[in-house]
Design a protein around this motif. Structure first.
Motif, mmCIF file in Angstrom:
data_model
loop_
_atom_site.group_PDB
_atom_site.id
_atom_site.type_symbol
_atom_site.label_atom_id
_atom_site.label_comp_id
_atom_site.label_asym_id
_atom_site.label_seq_id
_atom_site.Cartn_x
_atom_site.Cartn_y
_atom_site.Cartn_z
ATOM 1 N N ASP A 71 -5.826 -7.433 3.451
ATOM 2 C CA ASP A 71 -5.530 -6.486 4.530
ATOM 3 C C ASP A 71 -6.786 -5.741 4.973
ATOM 4 O O ASP A 71 -6.969 -5.486 6.168
ATOM 5 C CB ASP A 71 -4.449 -5.498 4.099
ATOM 6 C CG ASP A 71 -3.067 -6.141 4.020
ATOM 7 O OD1 ASP A 71 -2.925 -7.337 4.366
ATOM 8 O OD2 ASP A 71 -2.123 -5.442 3.600
ATOM 9 N N VAL A 82 -1.864 -3.083 9.979
ATOM 10 C CA VAL A 82 -1.315 -4.355 9.488
ATOM 11 C C VAL A 82 0.203 -4.294 9.325
ATOM 12 O O VAL A 82 0.892 -5.283 9.559
ATOM 13 C CB VAL A 82 -2.024 -4.812 8.189
ATOM 14 C CG1 VAL A 82 -1.653 -3.929 7.006
ATOM 15 C CG2 VAL A 82 -1.717 -6.267 7.882
ATOM 16 N N ARG A 90 2.084 -11.527 10.412
ATOM 17 C CA ARG A 90 1.452 -10.894 9.250
ATOM 18 C C ARG A 90 1.442 -11.846 8.056
ATOM 19 O O ARG A 90 0.436 -11.974 7.356
ATOM 20 C CB ARG A 90 2.166 -9.587 8.909
ATOM 21 C CG ARG A 90 1.522 -8.821 7.769
ATOM 22 C CD ARG A 90 2.153 -7.456 7.548
ATOM 23 N NE ARG A 90 3.567 -7.548 7.276
ATOM 24 C CZ ARG A 90 4.517 -6.916 7.965
ATOM 25 N NH1 ARG A 90 4.214 -6.132 8.974
ATOM 26 N NH2 ARG A 90 5.788 -7.059 7.644
#
Length: 152
Positions: A71, A82, A90
């Motif tokens: 991330d 995120v 994602r």
């Protein structure tokens, strides 16, 4: 799996493992179950014989173990936090980021192509373009020498 290829190197089986990994990461994030339980669920409910099951598990364990690093690498290339990225996108980004960072044996172009194809298959209509843009920038950060060495 093809009898002519060593275990773990069948590109079609790896591709299926990536597709299932995207689905499993999505299920893990959305359902809140432990990763081990998600892996077992997929092994019992999905046809894992045609996928590289070891690679599938390595992808999932890698995303789980290194999520913070992944991330942090993705964050500068995202246009939002995120956690605000579409869940399918994602999941695709995290799986691909894991491969970019921790699987130097896999060419970055393969990783990007697979992530784009998975997002086309499971994501929103134009989600693959977002994933492509983010991963292309991440590949420059994490695979720059490979990318530029090959004249890309």
């Amino acid at each position: 799996m093809s009898k002519n290829k060593p275990f773990g190197l069948d590109p079609a089986a790896r591709s299926r493992a990536r597709r299932r990994a995207l689905q499993a990461v999505y299920a893990w994030e959305m359902g809140g179950a432990k990763m081990g339980a998600v892996i077992e669920q997929f092994r019992s409910e999905q046809d894992m014989e045609i996928a590289d099951a070891e690679y599938f598990e390595a992808l999932l364990r890698g995303v789980e173990e290194h999520r913070q690093v992944l991330d942090e690498g993705l964050a500068p290339h995202l246009d939002r936090d995120v956690d605000q990225v579409d869940p399918i996108e994602r999941a695709a980004l995290r799986v691909a980021a894991f491969e970019l960072k921790f699987r130097p044996d896999v060419p970055y172009r393969v990783i990007l192509n697979e992530a784009i194809e998975c997002t086309k298959r499971f994501g929103a209509e134009h989600g693959h373009t977002y994933v492509n843009g983010v991963l292309d920038k991440l590949a420059e950060d994490w695979r720059g020498p490979e990318k530029y060495h090959k004249g890309q």
